[in-house]
Design a protein around this motif. Sequence first.
Motif, mmCIF file in Angstrom:
data_model
loop_
_atom_site.group_PDB
_atom_site.id
_atom_site.type_symbol
_atom_site.label_atom_id
_atom_site.label_comp_id
_atom_site.label_asym_id
_atom_site.label_seq_id
_atom_site.Cartn_x
_atom_site.Cartn_y
_atom_site.Cartn_z
ATOM 1 N N VAL A 11 0.873 -1.176 0.000
ATOM 2 C CA VAL A 11 0.000 0.000 0.000
ATOM 3 C C VAL A 11 0.905 1.220 0.000
ATOM 4 C CG1 VAL A 11 -1.684 1.307 1.364
ATOM 5 C CG2 VAL A 11 -1.818 -1.197 1.261
ATOM 6 N N TYR A 12 0.633 2.148 -0.907
ATOM 7 C CA TYR A 12 1.449 3.355 -0.907
ATOM 8 C C TYR A 12 0.666 4.626 -0.622
ATOM 9 C CZ TYR A 12 0.046 4.075 -5.822
ATOM 10 O OH TYR A 12 -0.670 4.248 -6.985
ATOM 11 N N ARG A 13 -0.668 4.517 -0.553
ATOM 12 C CA ARG A 13 -1.466 5.675 -0.155
ATOM 13 C C ARG A 13 -2.850 5.200 0.257
ATOM 14 N NH1 ARG A 13 -3.119 11.431 -2.756
ATOM 15 N NH2 ARG A 13 -4.191 12.015 -0.874
ATOM 16 N N VAL A 14 -3.378 5.841 1.306
ATOM 17 C CA VAL A 14 -4.720 5.530 1.788
ATOM 18 C C VAL A 14 -5.487 6.832 1.909
ATOM 19 C CG1 VAL A 14 -6.082 4.562 3.685
ATOM 20 C CG2 VAL A 14 -3.877 3.537 3.085
ATOM 21 N N THR A 15 -6.663 6.873 1.286
ATOM 22 C CA THR A 15 -7.550 8.021 1.444
ATOM 23 C C THR A 15 -8.816 7.550 2.162
ATOM 24 O OG1 THR A 15 -8.757 7.736 -0.644
ATOM 25 C CG2 THR A 15 -6.682 9.008 -0.730
ATOM 26 N N ARG A 16 -9.759 8.442 2.328
ATOM 27 C CA ARG A 16 -10.998 8.096 3.020
ATOM 28 C C ARG A 16 -11.761 6.967 2.327
ATOM 29 N NH1 ARG A 16 -15.070 12.536 2.826
ATOM 30 N NH2 ARG A 16 -16.033 11.181 1.338
ATOM 31 N N SER A 17 -11.681 6.885 0.986
ATOM 32 C CA SER A 17 -12.471 5.883 0.282
ATOM 33 C C SER A 17 -11.679 4.963 -0.653
ATOM 34 C CB SER A 17 -13.581 6.580 -0.516
ATOM 35 O OG SER A 17 -13.015 7.509 -1.418
ATOM 36 N N VAL A 18 -10.402 5.241 -0.865
ATOM 37 C CA VAL A 18 -9.602 4.437 -1.796
ATOM 38 C C VAL A 18 -8.259 4.080 -1.168
ATOM 39 C CG1 VAL A 18 -8.513 4.346 -4.083
ATOM 40 C CG2 VAL A 18 -10.673 5.572 -3.791
ATOM 41 N N ILE A 19 -7.837 2.828 -1.402
ATOM 42 C CA ILE A 19 -6.513 2.374 -0.988
ATOM 43 C C ILE A 19 -5.718 2.103 -2.268
ATOM 44 C CG2 ILE A 19 -5.201 0.615 0.254
ATOM 45 C CD1 ILE A 19 -7.811 0.134 1.890
ATOM 46 N N PHE A 20 -4.573 2.734 -2.399
ATOM 47 C CA PHE A 20 -3.727 2.628 -3.583
ATOM 48 C C PHE A 20 -2.603 1.625 -3.321
ATOM 49 C CE2 PHE A 20 -5.749 6.721 -3.589
ATOM 50 C CZ PHE A 20 -6.124 6.924 -4.917
ATOM 51 N N THR A 21 -2.444 0.685 -4.245
ATOM 52 C CA THR A 21 -1.457 -0.387 -4.068
ATOM 53 C C THR A 21 -0.611 -0.563 -5.324
ATOM 54 O OG1 THR A 21 -2.870 -2.143 -4.921
ATOM 55 C CG2 THR A 21 -3.072 -1.628 -2.570
ATOM 56 N N ARG A 22 0.482 -1.288 -5.131
ATOM 57 C CA ARG A 22 1.303 -1.731 -6.268
ATOM 58 C C ARG A 22 1.917 -3.068 -5.893
ATOM 59 N NH1 ARG A 22 4.433 3.550 -5.482
ATOM 60 N NH2 ARG A 22 5.315 3.229 -3.441
ATOM 61 N N ALA A 23 2.298 -3.836 -6.907
ATOM 62 C CA ALA A 23 2.888 -5.155 -6.654
ATOM 63 C C ALA A 23 3.784 -5.545 -7.820
ATOM 64 C CB ALA A 23 1.789 -6.202 -6.481
ATOM 65 N N ILE A 24 4.701 -6.448 -7.525
ATOM 66 C CA ILE A 24 5.514 -7.047 -8.582
ATOM 67 C C ILE A 24 5.454 -8.564 -8.442
ATOM 68 C CG2 ILE A 24 7.097 -5.090 -8.814
ATOM 69 C CD1 ILE A 24 9.184 -6.891 -7.325
ATOM 70 N N ALA A 25 5.576 -9.234 -9.569
ATOM 71 C CA ALA A 25 5.699 -10.692 -9.605
ATOM 72 C C ALA A 25 7.075 -11.007 -10.165
ATOM 73 C CB ALA A 25 4.606 -11.299 -10.480
ATOM 74 N N HIS A 26 7.753 -11.938 -9.523
ATOM 75 C CA HIS A 26 9.103 -12.301 -9.952
ATOM 76 C C HIS A 26 9.327 -13.777 -9.669
ATOM 77 C CE1 HIS A 26 10.710 -12.540 -5.814
ATOM 78 N NE2 HIS A 26 9.817 -11.598 -5.552
ATOM 79 N N GLN A 27 10.467 -14.280 -10.090
ATOM 80 C CA GLN A 27 10.786 -15.693 -9.859
ATOM 81 C C GLN A 27 12.057 -15.854 -9.045
ATOM 82 O OE1 GLN A 27 10.014 -17.098 -14.059
ATOM 83 N NE2 GLN A 27 8.914 -18.651 -12.864
ATOM 84 N N GLY A 28 12.247 -14.966 -8.090
ATOM 85 C CA GLY A 28 13.376 -15.073 -7.184
ATOM 86 C C GLY A 28 14.301 -13.873 -7.212
ATOM 87 N N ASP A 29 14.182 -13.049 -8.227
ATOM 88 C CA ASP A 29 15.017 -11.853 -8.338
ATOM 89 C C ASP A 29 14.074 -10.654 -8.511
ATOM 90 O OD1 ASP A 29 16.759 -9.784 -8.947
ATOM 91 O OD2 ASP A 29 17.800 -10.863 -10.556
ATOM 92 N N VAL A 30 13.854 -9.904 -7.434
ATOM 93 C CA VAL A 30 12.904 -8.781 -7.494
ATOM 94 C C VAL A 30 13.333 -7.704 -8.479
ATOM 95 C CG1 VAL A 30 11.935 -9.123 -5.197
ATOM 96 C CG2 VAL A 30 13.915 -7.647 -5.485
ATOM 97 N N SER A 31 14.615 -7.663 -8.838
ATOM 98 C CA SER A 31 15.075 -6.666 -9.806
ATOM 99 C C SER A 31 14.743 -7.079 -11.241
ATOM 100 C CB SER A 31 16.582 -6.423 -9.659
ATOM 101 O OG SER A 31 17.314 -7.557 -10.066
ATOM 102 N N ARG A 32 14.199 -8.302 -11.406
ATOM 103 C CA ARG A 32 13.805 -8.791 -12.734
ATOM 104 C C ARG A 32 12.349 -9.262 -12.699
ATOM 105 N NH1 ARG A 32 18.088 -11.826 -16.116
ATOM 106 N NH2 ARG A 32 16.174 -11.782 -17.266
ATOM 107 N N PRO A 33 11.410 -8.323 -12.516
ATOM 108 C CA PRO A 33 10.003 -8.730 -12.439
ATOM 109 C C PRO A 33 9.487 -9.276 -13.766
ATOM 110 C CG PRO A 33 10.187 -6.340 -12.445
ATOM 111 C CD PRO A 33 11.580 -6.879 -12.393
ATOM 112 N N ILE A 34 8.555 -10.217 -13.668
ATOM 113 C CA ILE A 34 7.896 -10.721 -14.867
ATOM 114 C C ILE A 34 6.598 -9.956 -15.125
ATOM 115 C CG2 ILE A 34 8.927 -13.004 -14.761
ATOM 116 C CD1 ILE A 34 6.242 -13.996 -13.581
ATOM 117 N N ALA A 35 6.091 -9.287 -14.072
ATOM 118 C CA ALA A 35 4.889 -8.459 -14.210
ATOM 119 C C ALA A 35 4.836 -7.488 -13.036
ATOM 120 C CB ALA A 35 3.635 -9.325 -14.232
ATOM 121 N N GLN A 36 4.132 -6.403 -13.254
ATOM 122 C CA GLN A 36 3.904 -5.433 -12.178
ATOM 123 C C GLN A 36 2.465 -4.951 -12.254
ATOM 124 O OE1 GLN A 36 6.879 -2.471 -12.903
ATOM 125 N NE2 GLN A 36 5.750 -1.508 -14.563
ATOM 126 N N ALA A 37 1.961 -4.495 -11.121
ATOM 127 C CA ALA A 37 0.565 -4.071 -11.047
ATOM 128 C C ALA A 37 0.449 -2.783 -10.254
ATOM 129 C CB ALA A 37 -0.277 -5.150 -10.370
#
Length: 167
Positions: free
Chosen positions: A110-136
């Motif tokens: 979570v990178y920001r929370v307001t009264r009605s919305v929570i903002f998030t981000r994520a990464i998918a990787h296979q063991g090396d976070v510096s080489r994500p296969i997808a991000q959201a």
Amino acid sequence: MAVDLEEIRKMCELLMVANQGDHFHALGIKVTDIQRNSIAMELGYSDDIVGNPETGVIHGGVITALLDSCCGFSASTALDELALTPTIDLRIDHLGPAEPHKPVYAVGEVYRVTRSVIFTRAIAHQGDVSRPIAQAVGNFSRMEKGTFTDFRHTMLTAYDQIFGEDA
């Protein structure tokens, strides 16, 4: 007051096993770490989630489900009381195929929370976070306080019935 992270753990565990037909169970998604404003998950490799049988690459929709779940559960950790956080908007960038026969890990925050919305981000990787296969990047509803009062009791009761009170 902040949501009890132990209750979040129980909710995650219950949702992963309680409904044999849902995507958590079908895909084999597991929660591996819960912190305030962050969740980590693991998706084990199986032939059931392959999108291209010739290459063995995991289907992109499976990666999307993993990242949506990771962001949504992360959003739940930012609440004042145990509740679900419905997805408002989700953007997935598929950066490359997952290597066959290897698990996929996701970390959401979570990178920001307001009264009605929570903002998030994520990464998918296979063991090396510096080489994500997808991000959201995802936005989740922060429901009015008290909306899930009965949910908390029902969820904790179901958890105790399935896993026992000492789990």
